[in-house]
Design an enzyme around this catalytic site. Structure first.
Site, mmCIF file in Angstrom:
data_model
loop_
_atom_site.group_PDB
_atom_site.id
_atom_site.type_symbol
_atom_site.label_atom_id
_atom_site.label_comp_id
_atom_site.label_asym_id
_atom_site.label_seq_id
_atom_site.Cartn_x
_atom_site.Cartn_y
_atom_site.Cartn_z
ATOM 1 N N GLU A 70 0.833 -1.199 0.000
ATOM 2 C CA GLU A 70 0.000 0.000 0.000
ATOM 3 C C GLU A 70 0.866 1.247 0.000
ATOM 4 O O GLU A 70 1.890 1.318 0.675
ATOM 5 C CB GLU A 70 -0.984 0.010 1.184
ATOM 6 C CG GLU A 70 -0.392 -0.323 2.522
ATOM 7 C CD GLU A 70 -1.451 -0.530 3.608
ATOM 8 O OE1 GLU A 70 -2.651 -0.583 3.291
ATOM 9 O OE2 GLU A 70 -1.055 -0.650 4.770
ATOM 10 N N CYS A 71 0.478 2.197 -0.815
ATOM 11 C CA CYS A 71 1.098 3.501 -0.957
ATOM 12 C C CYS A 71 2.600 3.369 -1.244
ATOM 13 O O CYS A 71 2.988 3.023 -2.352
ATOM 14 C CB CYS A 71 0.812 4.365 0.253
ATOM 15 S SG CYS A 71 0.921 6.143 -0.096
#
Length: 533
Positions: free
Chosen positions: A404-405
């Site tokens: 994520e990210c």
């Protein structure tokens, strides 16, 4: 509104949990300064202080942890549910002398301009916590009373117990606003902070977390504590904290009633753990996982039934799969709840540091790449072929890989930093990442699975948030297999990447919004191990 004389006193039959919420009239009012100052001041008195943060934030909890010496927790009734928040708070506050919850934005600011959903006010009502309102009184006198009075009247059920005024020009200025507020609002002004240009909380710039962890901000914490000691009645604040209702908390008639969600789980880390142990929820048949799980539209506006952990028939598998979690200055944005839910589902977490030259642990059955600041360390990451080759091999072998990210960015082909320098990354996702000075995205997200994966079945929803300064440009946009359809303030969009055994995207998900996803993930780790063996 409630005066401090109307708050509920703890009884000897239940466990007391002294607590305060530090809220502001808006962003920049001084919440973080007051929060850190109080945490440090109370800790210096020998009190055991537990920190919490309203909303989806990683930086402020890192501050709290550095000051108190114990992990701070996020409380977010929109990403999870009021019941989840209550249980998290009760579990983490128990046994400490005082809990301090730092608010987010202004007291009533949240996801919805027409309700308290996602706001500090919602958390205050859900946890039945007295609110200390921080007011920036620069260039005002009696008008400060009007501001406080308005905050009291907007939500009469909220217990605004006291005020701290910030950026006073002098002791005389403080006396004026104190008299006005106490006369018109009927609550005490517990203290003040003078204008101090030297007390500067750093912006959330890249590399801030490593600076905190190295202890470089200790002088700032100490100065904040000194300012609180100089002008604040700490004994009064302790009295107000002790006036909070005892644990366990009781559901009020109003707390959380504005919470409208397409995913409102009753299952928390503890109940998930119990379910795993007592029901042998996780077994070898992954195809059956989620057969009783919920599906919900991201446009749902009413409560739906609480999802239950699917019961899988068969013999429980006692093997404890290993999830390799990257954790260092480049990858450090993890909700503790996410890690604990994975452990509750039966996983063993193995932390490793790509920045220290480490690769994927040999015993790994899955990889978790969290957010952080990989762009600040792109050169180091690009040189760690052991790490990047490990990611490539994991993708080839269909090991469950969740990113994520910042972790998502590293899976791309290249990463270009703000200075225009381009670095080679893992090359698993056919895309280039470009940093920019302007923020690319910010806000809550409902992430609905576009297709089945080891994390979610198509249509199932996780909640979370986005906050990043980079863009991901795919080489062939029309051929990309997106991970999520996300619903946010600016509408619906498809984002992320899901192919093979990879689920990745910019959205920071909170597994507490749907704990069954953690269990499915761990079960797929077991299946991967079986296939590999």
């Amino acid at each position: 509104m409630k005066s401090n004389n109307e708050t509920i006193t703890a009884t000897s039959n239940n466990q007391s949990a002294p607590r305060l919420i530090i809220a502001g009239t808006g962003s920049g009012a001084g919440k973080t300064t007051v929060t850190l100052g109080l945490m440090k001041a109370f800790a210096q008195r020998g009190l055991s202080v537990q920190g919490f943060k309203c909303g989806p934030d990683y930086i402020d909890p890192t501050y709290h942890t550095a000051v108190t010496g114990r992990a701070s927790r996020n409380l977010d009734a929109w990403m999870t549910s009021p019941a989840y928040v209550r249980e998290t708070f009760e579990k983490r506050a128990a046994g400490h002398d005082i809990s301090i919850i730092e608010g987010v934005m202004g007291l009533y600011d949240g996801k919805d301009p027409l309700s308290s959903t996602g706001s500090t006010a919602e958390i205050a009502m859900v946890t039945q916590t007295p609110v200390i309102l921080v007011v920036d009184v620069r260039s005002m006198a009696r008008s400060a009373a009007a501001i406080v009075l308005g905050f009291q009247q907007l939500e009469p059920e909220l217990n605004i117990a006291a005020v701290i005024v910030n950026r006073c020009g002098s002791a005389g200025h403080y006396t004026i606003v104190k008299k006005a507020i106490e006369q018109m609002c009927g609550i005490p002004v517990a203290g003040w902070l003078k204008r101090d240009e030297d007390l500067f909380i750093p912006e959330r710039h890249l590399g801030l977390v490593p600076a905190i962890e190295r202890g470089e901000l200790e002088p700032l914490f100490q100065r904040a504590a000194e300012m609180m000691l100089e002008g604040t009645n700490l004994d009064l604040l302790l009295e107000l904290a002790a006036s909070a209702p005892p644990l366990p908390l009781q559901c009020s008639s109003t707390a959380g009633t504005t919470h409208a969600a397409s995913n409102d789980p009753a299952i928390t880390a503890e109940t998930a753990r119990n379910s795993v142990i007592t029901q042998a929820v996780i077994a070898a048949n992954a195809a059956d996982i989620g057969s009783t799980a919920h599906t919900a539209s991201v446009n749902d506006t009413e409560h739906v039934s609480h999802p239950t952990v699917p019961h899988i028939h068969g013999k429980p598998d006692t093997y404890q799969p290993v999830i390799a979690v990257a954790r260092d200055a480049a990858f450090n944005f993890y909700y503790p709840d996410n890690l604990e839910l994975l452990e509750a589902a039966g996983a063993r977490l193995h932390f490793f540091s790509p920045l220290a030259g480490e690769g994927i642990p040999m015993e790994a059955d899955s990889i978790y790449l969290g957010g952080g600041f990989p762009e600040e360390f792109a050169a180091v990451i690009a040189e760690n072929e052991h790490f990047l080759n490990g990611l490539r091999e994991a993708a080839r072998s269909r090991m469950p890989l969740f990113a994520e990210c910042g972790g998502y960015m590293v899976l791309g082909e290249t990463l270009t930093d703000r200075e225009g320098k381009t670095y080679t990354m893992a090359g698993i996702i056919p895309a280039q990442v470009q940093m920019q000075k302007k923020r690319a995205a910010l806000g809550y997200r409902e992430a609905s699975a576009v297709q089945d994966s080891f994390l979610l079945k198509q249509g199932e929803v996780l909640r979370g948030h986005e906050f990043h300064y980079s863009t991901m440009t795919y080489r062939e946009e029309e051929r990309i297999q997106y991970a999520y359809e996300t619903n946010g303030l600016r509408g619906v969009k498809q984002e992320g990447y899901a192919a093979g055994s990879i689920v990745a995207g910019y959205t920071h998900v909170h597994l507490g919004s749907y704990p069954a996803a953690a269990q499915r993930w761990v079960e797929h780790c077991r299946l991967y191990r079986q296939q590999r063996v």
